[in-house]
Scaffold this motif. Structure first.
Motif, PDB file in Angstrom:
ATOM      1  N   SER A   1       0.803  -1.232   0.000  1.00 32.48           N
ATOM      2  CA  SER A   1       0.000   0.000   0.000  1.00 32.48           C
ATOM      3  C   SER A   1       0.833   1.277   0.000  1.00 32.48           C
ATOM      4  O   SER A   1       0.274   2.350  -0.021  1.00 32.48           O
ATOM      5  CB  SER A   1      -1.048   0.007   1.115  1.00 32.48           C
ATOM      6  N   LEU A   2       2.155   1.153   0.019  1.00 35.40           N
ATOM      7  CA  LEU A   2       2.982   2.351  -0.121  1.00 35.40           C
ATOM      8  C   LEU A   2       3.710   2.317  -1.466  1.00 35.40           C
ATOM      9  O   LEU A   2       4.041   1.251  -1.971  1.00 35.40           O
ATOM     10  CB  LEU A   2       4.014   2.415   1.013  1.00 35.40           C
ATOM     11  N   ASN A   3       3.949   3.492  -2.010  1.00 38.14           N
ATOM     12  CA  ASN A   3       4.692   3.587  -3.253  1.00 38.14           C
ATOM     13  C   ASN A   3       6.192   3.493  -2.944  1.00 38.14           C
ATOM     14  O   ASN A   3       6.725   4.358  -2.254  1.00 38.14           O
ATOM     15  CB  ASN A   3       4.364   4.925  -3.915  1.00 38.14           C
ATOM     16  N   PRO A   4       6.865   2.452  -3.455  1.00 37.42           N
ATOM     17  CA  PRO A   4       8.271   2.256  -3.080  1.00 37.42           C
ATOM     18  C   PRO A   4       9.203   3.330  -3.628  1.00 37.42           C
ATOM     19  O   PRO A   4      10.330   3.457  -3.174  1.00 37.42           O
ATOM     20  CB  PRO A   4       8.605   0.889  -3.674  1.00 37.42           C
ATOM     21  N   LEU A   5       8.739   4.111  -4.588  1.00 33.01           N
ATOM     22  CA  LEU A   5       9.626   5.084  -5.230  1.00 33.01           C
ATOM     23  C   LEU A   5       9.489   6.485  -4.649  1.00 33.01           C
ATOM     24  O   LEU A   5      10.172   7.406  -5.074  1.00 33.01           O
ATOM     25  CB  LEU A   5       9.348   5.145  -6.730  1.00 33.01           C
TER      26      LEU A   5
ATOM     27  N   GLN B   1       4.507  10.961   0.727  1.00 27.77           N
ATOM     28  CA  GLN B   1       3.259  10.219   0.609  1.00 27.77           C
ATOM     29  C   GLN B   1       2.242  10.674   1.654  1.00 27.77           C
ATOM     30  O   GLN B   1       1.047  10.747   1.378  1.00 27.77           O
ATOM     31  CB  GLN B   1       3.525   8.717   0.729  1.00 27.77           C
ATOM     32  N   VAL B   2       2.721  10.971   2.851  1.00 23.04           N
ATOM     33  CA  VAL B   2       1.799  11.467   3.883  1.00 23.04           C
ATOM     34  C   VAL B   2       1.335  12.872   3.493  1.00 23.04           C
ATOM     35  O   VAL B   2       0.157  13.215   3.616  1.00 23.04           O
ATOM     36  CB  VAL B   2       2.490  11.501   5.263  1.00 23.04           C
ATOM     37  N   GLU B   3       2.266  13.658   2.991  1.00 25.06           N
ATOM     38  CA  GLU B   3       1.963  15.043   2.642  1.00 25.06           C
ATOM     39  C   GLU B   3       0.893  15.126   1.552  1.00 25.06           C
ATOM     40  O   GLU B   3       0.014  15.977   1.608  1.00 25.06           O
ATOM     41  CB  GLU B   3       3.248  15.706   2.157  1.00 25.06           C
ATOM     42  N   GLU B   4       0.996  14.228   0.580  1.00 25.23           N
ATOM     43  CA  GLU B   4       0.014  14.202  -0.516  1.00 25.23           C
ATOM     44  C   GLU B   4      -1.397  14.165   0.044  1.00 25.23           C
ATOM     45  O   GLU B   4      -2.273  14.905  -0.392  1.00 25.23           O
ATOM     46  CB  GLU B   4       0.221  12.935  -1.345  1.00 25.23           C
ATOM     47  N   SER B   5      -1.590  13.261   0.997  1.00 23.28           N
ATOM     48  CA  SER B   5      -2.925  13.092   1.545  1.00 23.28           C
ATOM     49  C   SER B   5      -3.345  14.353   2.312  1.00 23.28           C
ATOM     50  O   SER B   5      -4.512  14.749   2.284  1.00 23.28           O
ATOM     51  CB  SER B   5      -2.945  11.832   2.397  1.00 23.28           C
ATOM     52  N   ILE B   6      -2.378  15.012   2.964  1.00 25.30           N
ATOM     53  CA  ILE B   6      -2.692  16.242   3.701  1.00 25.30           C
ATOM     54  C   ILE B   6      -3.064  17.371   2.732  1.00 25.30           C
ATOM     55  O   ILE B   6      -4.056  18.063   2.909  1.00 25.30           O
ATOM     56  CB  ILE B   6      -1.495  16.648   4.582  1.00 25.30           C
ATOM     57  N   ARG B   7      -2.263  17.537   1.688  1.00 24.81           N
ATOM     58  CA  ARG B   7      -2.557  18.579   0.687  1.00 24.81           C
ATOM     59  C   ARG B   7      -3.954  18.400   0.105  1.00 24.81           C
ATOM     60  O   ARG B   7      -4.719  19.332  -0.046  1.00 24.81           O
ATOM     61  CB  ARG B   7      -1.560  18.489  -0.473  1.00 24.81           C
ATOM     62  N   LEU B   8      -4.254  17.142  -0.216  1.00 19.17           N
ATOM     63  CA  LEU B   8      -5.500  16.854  -0.909  1.00 19.17           C
ATOM     64  C   LEU B   8      -6.717  17.075  -0.015  1.00 19.17           C
ATOM     65  O   LEU B   8      -7.725  17.609  -0.445  1.00 19.17           O
ATOM     66  CB  LEU B   8      -5.453  15.397  -1.387  1.00 19.17           C
TER      67      LEU B   8
ATOM     68  N   ALA C   1       2.675  16.823   8.153  1.00 15.69           N
ATOM     69  CA  ALA C   1       3.061  15.439   7.838  1.00 15.69           C
ATOM     70  C   ALA C   1       3.982  14.904   8.927  1.00 15.69           C
ATOM     71  O   ALA C   1       3.835  13.769   9.390  1.00 15.69           O
ATOM     72  CB  ALA C   1       3.764  15.390   6.484  1.00 15.69           C
ATOM     73  N   ILE C   2       4.929  15.730   9.346  1.00 18.17           N
ATOM     74  CA  ILE C   2       5.850  15.291  10.400  1.00 18.17           C
ATOM     75  C   ILE C   2       5.083  15.064  11.703  1.00 18.17           C
ATOM     76  O   ILE C   2       5.313  14.098  12.419  1.00 18.17           O
ATOM     77  CB  ILE C   2       6.984  16.324  10.579  1.00 18.17           C
TER      78      ILE C   2
ATOM     79  N   ILE D   1      -1.344   4.010   8.176  1.00 17.63           N
ATOM     80  CA  ILE D   1      -2.387   4.540   9.063  1.00 17.63           C
ATOM     81  C   ILE D   1      -2.304   6.068   9.104  1.00 17.63           C
ATOM     82  O   ILE D   1      -3.324   6.759   9.042  1.00 17.63           O
ATOM     83  CB  ILE D   1      -2.255   3.927  10.473  1.00 17.63           C
ATOM     84  N   ALA D   2      -1.075   6.598   9.175  1.00 21.08           N
ATOM     85  CA  ALA D   2      -0.912   8.056   9.181  1.00 21.08           C
ATOM     86  C   ALA D   2      -1.538   8.666   7.937  1.00 21.08           C
ATOM     87  O   ALA D   2      -2.229   9.682   8.011  1.00 21.08           O
ATOM     88  CB  ALA D   2       0.569   8.412   9.269  1.00 21.08           C
TER      89      ALA D   2
END
Lengths: 676, 337
Positions: A117-121, A127-134, A147-148, A180-181
């Motif tokens: 479920s995580l993007n290895p690249l 990845q956490v930030e993306e969800s926050i921005r969106l 994110a931090i 989860i984050a």
């Protein structure tokens, strides 16, 4: 949310329904055939609660919750019913655009496998930030700070540094924390956790469960928790829904379902738990397999497997009957017209059962003064790779397995337990040390004669019933493979008879011989795997996690079968597992292995009562217990290998009590003696 | 009944009132009395153990799912028709010649355009083109079949060993590097110039340089299956290398093997055409490539010299490739019902 509010929700005084599903029906089309995966499921989800959905694989628990997110596979669709969320019927949604309003921001999901479920690249932080921005509309430095903060909240140490790392630099448990984050960063109202801890080790699982509970309080989310593990359910759930064959069959508070269940399937599930078994006795089992959902089901889907089914169960689908205000069950047993039935004894005793005697008075083979070792492992070391990439999987391990006993080897993934099993069956070569089978060396270079002896005498049962059978061969070939290879019979008629006997022995019909593995359920496939080992008439069987990939209802069948065969053929087992609670029921002695070293070895009950090594104690504290009362008040111990100071005082493998071994240095051993 | 049930289900959660079927209703639906309905029945273990039985047979399913793809079936029919017709076309039914050597050159028929006597016209020295084209077609297809099958056979055996036996990996990889880094056409040119231009030499050398590609793709697939638990189980049961390769791994690769075959045959025809076109092939036994080569100087003025062989080459390669592709899809059990 405080305790009072929660109680208010549970008692039903303040029922604030956040999502309400009615008669949801989901169908999948598979090459022309239609499979009804969900057959009319209704559910009210209350704000702030944790609802656990329990069921076997194929019961539709995942599919049902995926309809809340519009994440069904392309060939599936909601064909009936409605799902009300925030005043809209989301089951009518067609376009991705509509779903995007709900998905993530309102309802979010944590999947089973943190590896995929995580993007290895991409860096973790990004990845956490993306969800926050969106979903929170933050940007730039603000988003990064958030994110931090999220990483910190989910318990990732040193979040500023970890922010810049990639998924491969994280362990499985840490990755699941990141997943989860990401899910929680969207600030969802409902969080769906689809078996979030199944792929993790027991100690990590307990930590993740703690985390989810903490986050729920902090962000006042409503959680749907999907799992097949009743121990986990007891830990997290306020309410429990039991699913079978695409329907909810019983729903109530955790106490209702665990202590006062009424559906025969819930009874069967609860009483088949190996954790509750009494040594030397049979576990109650649920025979057979779940129904084929391609067929039309009349009546109660569980009826064919129900030992006490009534005629009406086969004819009319039962409605829900109310047991109490919070508790409903879908069974004709609750109809006033049906004969009076009592709940099985095991259900009524559940709350007391856990602390009872598990059979400590039994005589174990290793206590026999004339004990004969079947397998002797001396200073075994197994390494993989060479040079700088050398990895020591098994490090100087010593033990003996005596005739007639079940010797359990318990440890986390990567601890080397499977490697030991494979070294004994000669799949992985031993780098150093030796392995003796009935006094004869079988490691290193051996003659062809001894090799044949090993093949006949030592067999293996594998973990994954899907991967361990050759899909392109008929059962007849799979079971007779050993006999063919060693040319143990004269003609095909004789071979056929051997195969049929072996199948009968494991409780399968002889006519199954002409079928392919894909036609069978997990439990049946595992029994085919056992038949394949059994046909060689072995003396010693390495069972490598034989039940961990199986559903709860099927585990008991396989455990009973293994115990039965042990009695009939005088077999000796090496039982490899990651879960101590399962092993307690079946084994005579337990060895606990950590990072390639056995840290403690003792008789099963002795180990549970007097665990000495801190790792054993941590493992024991993490066992999920299928009892809400115990599970909610348990204290988790965390093992930190740094607590040992072996720089001067070197550790040794010591028999601290008769037949109780532990690994430690002088100072630790003194400490352990004080604990006894 | 259905609507009643629905009404029941809706009532349940909303009002927490649970409706029950009346006894009369139940008796009417099931045709049994209340006492009968609410009594325990004997438990039948077979009933619980029963699984959906299907008469699954691998090859039958392959054939069935292939036939479902109508376009592929059409392709296969076209290919077979062309191939079979190449035999009929040069039999006494359609032509007066009984052997290739009987073709006579004649100045008067030079570049004759297709007519009732010369169905495909005649070539630059006045020989019947119909006979030449069909003779070459038959020849090319047979050559391609030999090379295709040979190449896939060698490739599969080598690929299985390459993938499964770890020790051999190094050697095979080096061989692959050597063959792969130089274009095949250069090897073929060298062999044609140094050893000979006969068909036999060409068959052998085509196989010798092309098996490695099949082997490589097989090897990569073997990796997927090599460490599966069922192979470990077979090893525990004393299975030998050959048994594991043929019984445990090869059956999973059938669809890929068929695909390689389907790719290899048109590819070989392509090679042969190219080689002939470059003049690296013996002239005594014409193949389609030779005809194309011969026509290159004249086709602007006499397009029939190019059109007939080119059309047939295209028809054979395209139809065979499409049909083979579909067959390989059908051979994948994931596509079976």
């Amino acid at each position: 949310m405080n305790k009072n509010e929660k109680d208010a929700i549970l008692s039903g005084r303040e029922r604030n329904v956040i999502l309400s599903a009615r008669d949801v029906e989901v169908q999948f089309s598979l090459r022309g055939d239609r499979l009804t995966a969900i057959r009319g499921c209704s559910l009210d989800l209350y704000e702030g609660e944790t609802l656990a959905i329990v069921g076997e694989s194929g019961s539709g628990k995942s599919v049902f919750t995926k309809t809340f997110l519009g994440m069904l596979d392309a060939n599936g669709s909601v064909t009936g019913g409605s799902i009300l969320f925030e005043g809209e019927d989301i089951s009518r949604f067609k376009t991705e655009k509509e779903w995007k309003r709900i998905r993530g921001g309102k309802i979010s999901m944590v999947m089973q496998d943190p590896m995929t479920s995580l993007n290895p690249l991409k860096r973790i932080g990004v990845q956490v930030e993306e969800s926050i921005r969106l979903h929170q509309g933050l940007s730039g430095a603000e988003a990064k700070r958030e994110a931090i903060r999220m990483l910190d909240i989910v318990g990732i140490p040193d979040p500023e540094r970890r922010y810049h790392q990639y998924p491969h630099e994280f362990s499985g448990g840490m990755r699941q924390r990141v997943v989860i984050a990401i899910a929680v960063a969207c600030r969802p109202r409902i969080l769906i956790c689809d078996e979030p801890t199944t792929a993790l080790d027991v100690t990590i699982q307990a930590q993740i469960l703690d985390l989810i509970r903490r986050l729920q309080e902090q962000f006042s989310m409503t959680i749907i928790y999907i799992t097949h593990d009743l121990g986990v359910v007891a830990n997290v759930a306020d309410r429990v829904a039991v699913m079978y064959a695409g329907q909810i069959v019983e729903i109530g508070t955790a106490e209702d379902v665990f202590y006062n269940a009424w559906h025969p399937y819930s009874w069967a599930l609860l009483s088949a738990l190996p954790q509750l078994g009494i040594k030397g006795k049979k576990l109650p089992t649920i025979d057979g397999t779940p129904p084929n959902l391609f067929n039309k089901i009349t009546g109660d889907a569980f009826a064919p497997r129900n030992r006490r089914a009534m005629a009406i169960d086969f004819k009319v689908d039962p409605p829900f009957f109310e047991v109490s205000e919070t508790h409903k069950a879908k069974t004709w047993l609750l109809d006033p017209r049906s004969p009076k039935v009592e709940q099985p004894a095991s259900i009524r005793q559940l709350s007391e059962r856990m602390n009872q005697d598990y059979g400590s008075g039994l005589k174990h083979p290793h206590q026999d003064p004339n004990r004969v070792p079947v397998i002797t492992v001396k200073d075994l070391q197994v390494t993989f790779g060479s040079g700088r990439k050398k990895f020591v999987a098994v490090d100087k391990v010593n033990f003996e397995i005596y005739k007639g006993e079940t010797f359990a080897l318990v440890g986390e993934s990567g601890s080397g337990k499977t490697t030991i099993g494979r070294a004994i069956t000669r799949i992985n070569p031993a780098t150093e040390g030796e392995i003796l089978f009935k006094g004869e060396r079988i490691s290193g270079k051996i003659s062809k004669e001894v090799d044949q002896k090993v093949i006949r005498g030592i067999q293996m049962i594998f973990q994954d019933p899907l991967a361990s059978l050759n899909e392109r061969a008929k059962v007849e070939y799979i079971v007779s493979e050993g006999v063919r290879n060693l040319k143990m019979c004269k003609n095909s008629a004789e071979r056929e008879e051997l195969v049929q006997n072996a199948l009968r022995e494991v409780g399968l019909l002889p006519e199954f011989a002409s079928r392919f593995p894909h036609e069978f359920s997990g439990g049946q496939r595992q029994r085919i795997g056992i038949a394949r080992a059994l046909i060689m008439k072995p003396e010693f069987i390495v069972a490598d996690e034989p039940i961990s990939a199986l559903d709860v209802s099927i585990r008991a069948q396989v455990l009973n079968l293994l115990n039965e065969l042990k009695g009939t053929y005088g077999l000796t087992y090496l039982f490899i597992a990651h879960d101590l609670s399962v092993v307690r029921f079946i084994s005579d002695r337990i060895a606990v292995i950590y990072k390639g070293k056995i840290v403690e070895l003792a008789e099963a009950e002795e180990l549970f009562r007097h665990p000495l090594h801190p790792y054993t104690r941590a493992l024991l504290s993490a066992i999920p217990n299928p009892d809400p009362a115990i599970e909610r008040s348990k204290k988790l111990l965390v093992y930190d290998p740094a607590q040992h100071d072996y720089s001067e005082d070197k550790p040794v493998w010591t028999e601290i009590l008769p037949d109780h071994f532990v690994y430690g240095n002088k100072q630790e051993l003194n400490q352990y003696r004080g604990m006894l | 009944m259905k609507s009643k049930q629905r009404a029941l289900a809706e009532g349940q959660e909303q009002d927490a009132v649970i409706l029950r079927y009346s006894t009369e209703e139940l008796e009417a639906v099931t045709g049994a009395s209340e006492a009968e309905l609410f009594s325990f029945v004997e438990y039948q273990p077979e009933e619980a153990e029963r699984v959906g039985h299907s008469e699954y047979s691998y090859w039958k399913s392959v054939w069935k799912s292939f036939l479902k793809k109508k376009s592929a079936v059409v392709m296969l029919i076209i290919f077979l028709t062309v191939f079979v017709f190449s035999f009929i076309a040069i039999s006494p039914l359609c032509t007066k010649y009984s052997h290739y050597s009987e073709l006579k050159s004649s100045r008067s028929n030079k570049f004759a355009t297709p007519d009732s006597e010369y169905w495909f016209g005649a070539d630059n020295i006045g020989r019947d083109y119909w006979y030449q084209v069909w003779y070459a077609t038959r020849h090319s297809v047979m050559l391609a079949a030999i090379v295709g099958v040979g190449e896939v056979l060698v490739g599969v055996v080598m690929g299985l060993l390459w993938g499964y036996v770890r020790k051999l990996d190094r050697i095979f990889t080096e061989i692959y590097n050597i063959i792969y880094s130089v274009p095949t056409i250069i090897y073929m040119t060298l062999i044609a110039l140094m050893i000979g231009k006969t068909f036999l030499v060409m068959c052998v050398s085509l196989i010798a340089f092309n098996w490695i590609y099949t082997a490589k793709s097989i090897r990569n697939l073997v990796f997927m299956y090599r460490d599966r638990e069922y192979n470990l189980a077979s090893r525990c049961l004393g299975a030998k290398l050959g048994t594991i390769l043929t019984k445990n791994i090869l059956p999973y690769l059938i669809s890929v093997v068929i695909l390689r075959m389907a790719l290899s045959i048109p590819q070989t025809i392509g090679y042969e055409t190219t080689l002939a076109y470059l003049g690296l092939l013996d002239v005594k036994e014409p193949a389609l490539g030779l005809l194309l080569r011969n026509s290159r100087e004249h086709f602007i003025n006499y397009p029939h010299l190019l059109i007939f062989p080119a059309a047939i080459v295209s028809l054979i390669t395209v139809t065979f490739y499409l049909a083979g592709n579909a067959f390989s899809d059908a051979a994948d059990p994931r596509n079976h019902v």
